[in-house]
Write a protein that holds these residues in place. Structure first.
Motif: not given
Lengths: 395, 70
Positions: A257, A263, A298
């Motif tokens: 990321g 990502a 994330s």
């Protein structure tokens, strides 16, 4: 022949910019093209095919993105928390600080657990890398790197070496010896060389290969013994801040990321970018694979954490609250995958229920922002590293 | 490296990537989420951070016992 006068056989609107001017009739691979001389020069300088300009590339990119979203939405029949409605609500968690590891002189930027579930390595802004025994609080090894801001550190699967790097643009591997008198710095081996800071590093399934991510926008796979670059991964358009390897033994994918809000999932053997997700509204600080290997989470500066399913190729959950306004710097899953621990810049760790999307608990204790959270390999404890110079073990 | 590339090259790279991605095989969210939920349900009773660990087994139990120096 005369030089300056160019033969202008036609006058009219240019096919590229639309302005009316004398047109040059030229042929590109037998296709007649009528551009004004300015556009011809532009085309020649920038090596574009007919009709390509920055604007057209952008519009094509936008339309493809829309199409990609449509394809993904076709399969979006239900949300994760709806599927998880029947799941029992979690009871109150009794996670408290059990240990505080003091010893670093400056912000602790990164930490990693050893596979033996009790040792961990941490690195800090002042260049020190310390190996701790979490049960006894003993400091087993300490190395001082010549650079400051050691942003990445990793423990080798065998437990015999640590890798670290930061502003020196390199990743160095130190073999850990049992001899306390031995100077570890002397045995340092520089493995990776990037053209910008090292933001993340991890060993692959063996001690022999290291995967690194860097501020220069690339990730790379290196052989530890020879220092050779085995594979490089291009695709991010800004600094790559984090990476994580897929958990399975045979898995050869990893996710990264970066500051371009994307990502990306990569195939390690071919170097190809297999899937890419652009849902965050700001830099992605950390990515972590789900224990099952089919999903990842994330954490981003936009104060949200998101959960993506790889087989459905889309984001399936967002963990956010109006009261959470500070960026999230790090995430990790509990052993079963039910809990998501996320460290934020407001000095707290929020514990989210992955399935239901709700916050279960808040862990207070640190006195500055959290830089990294990691669950131990057997799932019994959580370690958090912070800019308040300490690490805390929660269990 | 991304910093050395011109805007055009970056856009071209993104375009090539998008073209590849539009064709990736996908499965419906319903099936995948159900699998995820099943996976978690199976493992969560054994998750030490959820169910807690008894003090005997917990290596991090508090230092409530003092040590006596004689």
């Amino acid at each position: 022949m005369c030089d300056q006068t160019f033969v202008a056989a036609t006058f009219g609107p240019c096919e590229s910019c639309g302005n009316a001017s004398p047109l040059m009739n030229i042929y590109i691979k037998t296709d007649p093209i009528n551009y004004c001389s300015f556009c011809v020069e532009m085309m020649a300088c920038e090596g574009l095919q007919r009709g390509e300009t920055l604007a057209t590339l952008k519009t094509e990119s936008q339309s493809l993105k829309k199409r990609l979203d449509e394809e993904r939405n076709k399969l979006n029949d239900v949300e994760l928390h709806q599927v998880a409605e029947k799941v029992e609500v979690l009871g109150a968690l009794s996670i408290k600080t059990k240990r505080v590891l003091k010893g670093h002189g400056n912000k602790v930027l990164c930490m990693d657990w050893c596979k033996d579930k009790r040792r961990l390595v941490s690195s800090s802004q002042d260049g020190k890398v310390i190996v701790w025994d979490a049960f006894t609080l003993n400091k087993e090894h300490g190395v001082t790197l010549p650079c400051t801001w050691v942003m990445a550190c990793a423990y080798a699967p065998s437990g015999c070496a640590v890798a670290c790097g930061g502003l020196d643009n390199k990743c160095s591997v130190f073999p850990l010896s049992l001899d306390k008198n031995e100077n570890l710095s002397a045995k340092k081996k520089s493995v990776a060389m990037h053209t910008n800071y090292l933001s993340g590093c991890t060993f692959t399934n063996s001690d022999m290969q290291i995967l690194t991510s860097s501020g220069d926008g690339t990730c790379a796979l290196w052989d530890v013994e020879s220092g050779q670059l085995l594979q490089s991964f291009h695709g991010h358009t800004a600094d790559v801040l984090s990476l994580d390897l897929a958990p399975s033994e045979t898995g050869n994918t990893f996710v990264s990321g970066g500051c371009d809000k994307k990502a990306n999932v990569w195939d390690m053997r071919s170097g190809q970018n297999i899937q890419s997700f652009e849902n965050h509204e700001s830099d992605i600080n950390c990515v972590k694979y789900y224990p099952s290997g089919d999903a990842f989470a994330s954490a981003s500066d936009d104060a949200t954490c998101r959960f993506y399913d790889l087989r459905a190729d889309r984001e399936v959950a967002v963990y956010q609250k109006d009261s959470v306004i500070f960026g999230a710097s790090s995430v990790d899953f509990s052993m079963s995958g039910r809990l998501l621990f996320a460290g934020y810049n407001d000095y707290t760790i929020n514990v989210w229920d992955v399935l239901k999307g709700s916050r279960v608990s808040i862990l207070y204790g640190h006195e500055n922002r959290i830089s990294r959270v990691r669950v131990s390999p057997d799932g019994t404890a959580l370690c958090s590293a912070s800019w308040d110079n300490t690490l805390r073990i929660w269990a | 490296m991304a910093r050395d590339m011109t805007d055009k090259e970056i856009l071209k790279m993104e375009l090539a990537q998008l073209k590849k991605e539009v064709d990736t095989p996908r499965t419906p969210v319903n099936a995948n989420c159900a699998e995820t939920v099943a996976y978690v349900e199976e493992l969560s009773p054994n998750d030490p951070l959820i169910k807690g660990v008894s003090d005997e087994k917990n290596p991090y139990k508090g230092d409530k016992g003092g040590c006596i120096i004689t």
